[in-house]
Design a protein around this motif. Sequence first.
Motif, PDB file in Angstrom:
ATOM      1  N   MET A 102     -72.948  71.433  -7.041  1.00 12.80           N
ATOM      2  CA  MET A 102     -72.150  71.774  -5.864  1.00 12.80           C
ATOM      3  C   MET A 102     -71.797  70.508  -5.096  1.00 12.80           C
ATOM      4  SD  MET A 102     -73.980  75.279  -4.617  1.00 12.80           S
ATOM      5  CE  MET A 102     -72.923  75.492  -3.216  1.00 12.80           C
ATOM      6  N   ASP A 103     -72.211  69.377  -5.624  1.00 11.07           N
ATOM      7  CA  ASP A 103     -71.982  68.087  -4.991  1.00 11.07           C
ATOM      8  C   ASP A 103     -70.667  67.508  -5.502  1.00 11.07           C
ATOM      9  OD1 ASP A 103     -71.946  65.329  -4.357  1.00 11.07           O
ATOM     10  OD2 ASP A 103     -74.133  65.229  -4.372  1.00 11.07           O
ATOM     11  N   LYS A 104     -69.641  67.487  -4.653  1.00 14.04           N
ATOM     12  CA  LYS A 104     -68.311  67.010  -5.051  1.00 14.04           C
ATOM     13  C   LYS A 104     -68.351  65.541  -5.475  1.00 14.04           C
ATOM     14  CE  LYS A 104     -63.677  67.259  -5.026  1.00 14.04           C
ATOM     15  NZ  LYS A 104     -63.093  67.286  -6.345  1.00 14.04           N
ATOM     16  N   LEU A 105     -69.159  64.722  -4.797  1.00 13.64           N
ATOM     17  CA  LEU A 105     -69.262  63.313  -5.175  1.00 13.64           C
ATOM     18  C   LEU A 105     -69.863  63.165  -6.566  1.00 13.64           C
ATOM     19  CD1 LEU A 105     -70.431  61.699  -1.811  1.00 13.64           C
ATOM     20  CD2 LEU A 105     -68.153  61.640  -2.836  1.00 13.64           C
ATOM     21  N   GLU A 106     -70.908  63.957  -6.869  1.00 14.46           N
ATOM     22  CA  GLU A 106     -71.499  63.917  -8.212  1.00 14.46           C
ATOM     23  C   GLU A 106     -70.471  64.364  -9.248  1.00 14.46           C
ATOM     24  OE1 GLU A 106     -75.493  65.480 -10.523  1.00 14.46           O
ATOM     25  OE2 GLU A 106     -74.640  66.778  -8.981  1.00 14.46           O
ATOM     26  N   HIS A 107     -69.795  65.466  -8.964  1.00 11.44           N
ATOM     27  CA  HIS A 107     -68.768  65.994  -9.860  1.00 11.44           C
ATOM     28  C   HIS A 107     -67.722  64.926 -10.166  1.00 11.44           C
ATOM     29  CE1 HIS A 107     -64.697  67.777 -10.284  1.00 11.44           C
ATOM     30  NE2 HIS A 107     -65.298  68.583 -11.127  1.00 11.44           N
ATOM     31  N   ASP A 108     -67.157  64.326  -9.115  1.00 11.32           N
ATOM     32  CA  ASP A 108     -66.098  63.343  -9.302  1.00 11.32           C
ATOM     33  C   ASP A 108     -66.599  62.099 -10.038  1.00 11.32           C
ATOM     34  OD1 ASP A 108     -64.528  65.148  -7.944  1.00 11.32           O
ATOM     35  OD2 ASP A 108     -64.395  63.955  -6.110  1.00 11.32           O
ATOM     36  N   ARG A 112     -65.196  60.668 -13.577  1.00 14.89           N
ATOM     37  CA  ARG A 112     -64.687  59.293 -13.671  1.00 14.89           C
ATOM     38  C   ARG A 112     -65.417  58.487 -14.750  1.00 14.89           C
ATOM     39  NH1 ARG A 112     -64.508  59.539  -8.212  1.00 14.89           N
ATOM     40  NH2 ARG A 112     -66.467  58.417  -7.949  1.00 14.89           N
ATOM     41  N   SER A 113     -66.710  58.764 -14.933  1.00 12.61           N
ATOM     42  CA  SER A 113     -67.492  58.009 -15.922  1.00 12.61           C
ATOM     43  C   SER A 113     -67.075  58.333 -17.353  1.00 12.61           C
ATOM     44  CB  SER A 113     -68.986  58.313 -15.756  1.00 12.61           C
ATOM     45  OG  SER A 113     -69.281  59.614 -16.265  1.00 12.61           O
ATOM     46  N   GLY A 114     -66.413  59.474 -17.547  1.00  7.59           N
ATOM     47  CA  GLY A 114     -66.009  59.887 -18.887  1.00  7.59           C
ATOM     48  C   GLY A 114     -67.112  60.588 -19.663  1.00  7.59           C
ATOM     49  N   LEU A 115     -68.276  60.769 -19.050  1.00  6.32           N
ATOM     50  CA  LEU A 115     -69.394  61.430 -19.740  1.00  6.32           C
ATOM     51  C   LEU A 115     -69.158  62.924 -19.928  1.00  6.32           C
ATOM     52  CD1 LEU A 115     -72.437  59.720 -17.993  1.00  6.32           C
ATOM     53  CD2 LEU A 115     -71.597  59.331 -20.316  1.00  6.32           C
ATOM     54  N   CYS A 116     -68.434  63.538 -18.999  1.00 10.88           N
ATOM     55  CA  CYS A 116     -68.236  64.982 -19.039  1.00 10.88           C
ATOM     56  C   CYS A 116     -66.785  65.320 -18.726  1.00 10.88           C
ATOM     57  CB  CYS A 116     -69.139  65.672 -18.012  1.00 10.88           C
ATOM     58  SG  CYS A 116     -70.892  65.358 -18.211  1.00 10.88           S
ATOM     59  N   THR A 117     -66.381  66.504 -19.122  1.00 12.17           N
ATOM     60  CA  THR A 117     -65.052  67.013 -18.796  1.00 12.17           C
ATOM     61  C   THR A 117     -65.203  68.213 -17.875  1.00 12.17           C
ATOM     62  OG1 THR A 117     -65.071  68.387 -20.787  1.00 12.17           O
ATOM     63  CG2 THR A 117     -63.997  66.239 -20.946  1.00 12.17           C
ATOM     64  N   ASP A 118     -64.193  68.408 -17.063  1.00 13.38           N
ATOM     65  CA  ASP A 118     -64.202  69.491 -16.091  1.00 13.38           C
ATOM     66  C   ASP A 118     -63.987  70.828 -16.781  1.00 13.38           C
ATOM     67  OD1 ASP A 118     -64.574  70.199 -13.480  1.00 13.38           O
ATOM     68  OD2 ASP A 118     -62.621  69.528 -12.780  1.00 13.38           O
ATOM     69  N   GLU A 119     -64.667  71.841 -16.311  1.00 13.10           N
ATOM     70  CA  GLU A 119     -64.478  73.217 -16.765  1.00 13.10           C
ATOM     71  C   GLU A 119     -64.211  74.073 -15.528  1.00 13.10           C
ATOM     72  OE1 GLU A 119     -67.603  74.512 -19.414  1.00 13.10           O
ATOM     73  OE2 GLU A 119     -66.690  73.383 -21.042  1.00 13.10           O
TER      74      GLU A 119
END
Length: 195
Positions: A102-108, A112-119
């Motif tokens: 739920m942390d927008k900074l963590e999400h973003d 940005r790091s490329g480790l994960c993709t948004d779902e």
Amino acid sequence: FYTADAVERQNAIANLGCSNEDIMGYVYTTPQSGTVPLFRLFSSSLSNHVYTINTRQKDLLPSVSDYIYEGIAAYVYPTQTQGTMPIYRLYCSSLTDNLFTMDKLEHDGVIRSGLCTDEPIEGYAYPLISCFDTDEGLNTAQKGTATKYNRGQIAESKVDSCTTPSSVVVEYYCSGTNIIQTIQSCPSGTSCTNG
């Protein structure tokens, strides 16, 4: 692994090798008006839990993979309501794992790091602390209420108002999780009425 069940949490820490992390947010353990089930599924081959509010996905995953439906993990809002924040879901292919936050900074940062993709967002829940303004910020042209929530409960609420003389507006708005007050003069030739 995410759970709203304290006994299940303790068992996962004591017996399954899980480590304790901070509380992500607050959900309901029983149905409430306006909420929907957050379904939990598990893949033993991927050692991955998936949480979804999508009934079709809940029904489809077990038919196309080894995901097993484990039940309803919690109840969340399908759309944002006052005081709630998104539950972001990301897929990290290198880990074959989903990340929920739920942390927008963590999400973003993870995106940005490329480790994960948004779902898709998997619903909305109450964060530890949040702030919501009905007139959407610093808006002296519209009367609003700024409300600070702590664990889903109202901690503080401030309503925009007029002062005497009626040429001054007391405006409340959210800055992060805090309520800020500002006093502004009305434009020349106008006056404040009803906040």
